[in-house]
Design a protein around this motif. Structure first.
Motif, PDB file in Angstrom:
ATOM      1  N   ALA A 184     -31.343  71.624 -28.767  1.00 40.54           N
ATOM      2  CA  ALA A 184     -30.000  72.096 -29.092  1.00 40.54           C
ATOM      3  C   ALA A 184     -29.020  71.795 -27.971  1.00 40.54           C
ATOM      4  N   GLN A 185     -29.467  72.009 -26.726  1.00 42.55           N
ATOM      5  CA  GLN A 185     -28.573  71.786 -25.592  1.00 42.55           C
ATOM      6  C   GLN A 185     -28.187  70.317 -25.457  1.00 42.55           C
ATOM      7  N   ILE A 186     -29.128  69.422 -25.723  1.00 40.60           N
ATOM      8  CA  ILE A 186     -28.794  67.990 -25.705  1.00 40.60           C
ATOM      9  C   ILE A 186     -27.711  67.705 -26.747  1.00 40.60           C
ATOM     10  N   GLY A 187     -27.877  68.256 -27.949  1.00 38.62           N
ATOM     11  CA  GLY A 187     -26.897  68.043 -29.000  1.00 38.62           C
ATOM     12  C   GLY A 187     -25.545  68.657 -28.692  1.00 38.62           C
ATOM     13  N   ILE A 188     -25.560  69.808 -28.045  1.00 39.53           N
ATOM     14  CA  ILE A 188     -24.311  70.512 -27.708  1.00 39.53           C
ATOM     15  C   ILE A 188     -23.570  69.803 -26.579  1.00 39.53           C
ATOM     16  N   ALA A 227     -30.122  64.309 -32.128  1.00 35.51           N
ATOM     17  CA  ALA A 227     -30.591  65.688 -31.987  1.00 35.51           C
ATOM     18  C   ALA A 227     -30.508  66.423 -33.322  1.00 35.51           C
ATOM     19  N   LEU A 228     -29.402  66.235 -34.027  1.00 33.12           N
ATOM     20  CA  LEU A 228     -29.250  66.854 -35.344  1.00 33.12           C
ATOM     21  C   LEU A 228     -30.316  66.342 -36.318  1.00 33.12           C
ATOM     22  N   ALA A 248     -31.824  74.356 -34.712  1.00 37.63           N
ATOM     23  CA  ALA A 248     -31.026  73.455 -33.873  1.00 37.63           C
ATOM     24  C   ALA A 248     -29.783  72.878 -34.565  1.00 37.63           C
ATOM     25  N   PRO A 249     -29.874  72.357 -35.787  1.00 33.05           N
ATOM     26  CA  PRO A 249     -28.656  71.803 -36.401  1.00 33.05           C
ATOM     27  C   PRO A 249     -27.537  72.837 -36.546  1.00 33.05           C
ATOM     28  N   THR A 250     -27.899  74.063 -36.941  1.00 31.47           N
ATOM     29  CA  THR A 250     -26.896  75.125 -37.070  1.00 31.47           C
ATOM     30  C   THR A 250     -26.336  75.499 -35.707  1.00 31.47           C
ATOM     31  N   TRP A 251     -27.227  75.638 -34.735  1.00 31.78           N
ATOM     32  CA  TRP A 251     -26.856  76.013 -33.370  1.00 31.78           C
ATOM     33  C   TRP A 251     -25.904  74.968 -32.775  1.00 31.78           C
ATOM     34  N   ILE A 252     -26.276  73.708 -32.878  1.00 27.46           N
ATOM     35  CA  ILE A 252     -25.448  72.627 -32.327  1.00 27.46           C
ATOM     36  C   ILE A 252     -24.067  72.622 -32.991  1.00 27.46           C
TER      37      ILE A 252
END
Length: 223
Positions: free
Chosen positions: A172-176, A185-186, A209-213
């Motif tokens: 998630a952090q990579i995507g964010i 990441a998504l 992760a997709p929702t978080w990002i």
């Protein structure tokens, strides 16, 4: 520091034992019954005492270890001490506080990050991934994000819970934090579906992760 001081702290913590707090903590894998606000108040009164911190840690008592982590000097521990402490920290809260309050502030953090991430013990490896997530967010230079995503893609789905959670946070952090890597990441999160059905309270962000990002990027753009 005298043994009396250790005994006094242990007695005070025992006096703060709350069956309701213990029941809540045990549901999360922790084995103490002290309200964390009251525990922090004990540590605040004691102030920084490295010798006492070491002695409290040596008792093996989880509440005493949490106090120890609050009153220690993080940079006073050598690499071997931190490695031993991490391997001894078997409850989630002690483990998390050790990594976040002590190891992250240590000059040995990067060396331990590399060592722990490759460890065969999933709880130890989860600490390495937590340190990696910190670097992804704050100091990504020198990290191979493609390689990290390769490992996450190959291993996260079947990883034990603690390790899976830590790897998912890194994903998630990579995507964010890194727009160039966000599509991959998504895609990894969507394909693996790790924590997709995790029960999330109202007004909290899902760990999927997709929702978080998506949620965190939206907040960044809105802010």
């Amino acid at each position: 520091m005298s043994g009396t001081a250790v005994a006094e702290v242990l007695a005070e913590l025992a006096g703060l034992e709350d069956p309701k707090a213990r029941a809540v903590n045990e549901r999360h894998g922790d084995d103490h019954g002290v309200n964390l606000g009251k525990l922090r108040a004990v540590a605040k009164r004691l102030k920084t005492q490295q010798d006492l911190a070491r002695e409290l840690w040596a008792t093996g008592d989880s509440a005493a270890r949490l106090v120890a982590l609050l009153i220690c000097r993080p940079k006073a521990f050598d690499r071997a001490e931190l490695d031993t402490m991490l391997r001894e920290a078997r409850t989630p809260k002690v483990h998390d506080w050790l990594v976040n309050y002590v190891v992250k502030k240590s000059p040995h953090a990067e060396d331990l990050r590399v060592t722990w991430t490759a460890d065969s013990d999933p709880v130890v490896a989860s600490a390495g991934w937590a340190l990696t997530t910190e670097r992804v967010a704050k100091d990504p230079q020198g990290l191979d994000l493609d390689a990290l995503l390769d490992v996450i893609e190959a291993q996260m789905k079947d990883a034990p819970d603690r390790l899976q959670w830590a790897m998912n946070h890194c994903l998630a952090q990579i995507g964010i934090s890194h727009a160039d890597y966000r599509p991959r990441a998504l895609a990894i999160g969507e394909r693996l579906e790790v924590l997709k059905d995790y029960p999330t309270p109202p007004n909290c962000t899902s760990p999927y992760a997709p929702t978080w990002i998506t949620e965190m990027v939206h907040r960044q753009e809105a802010g």
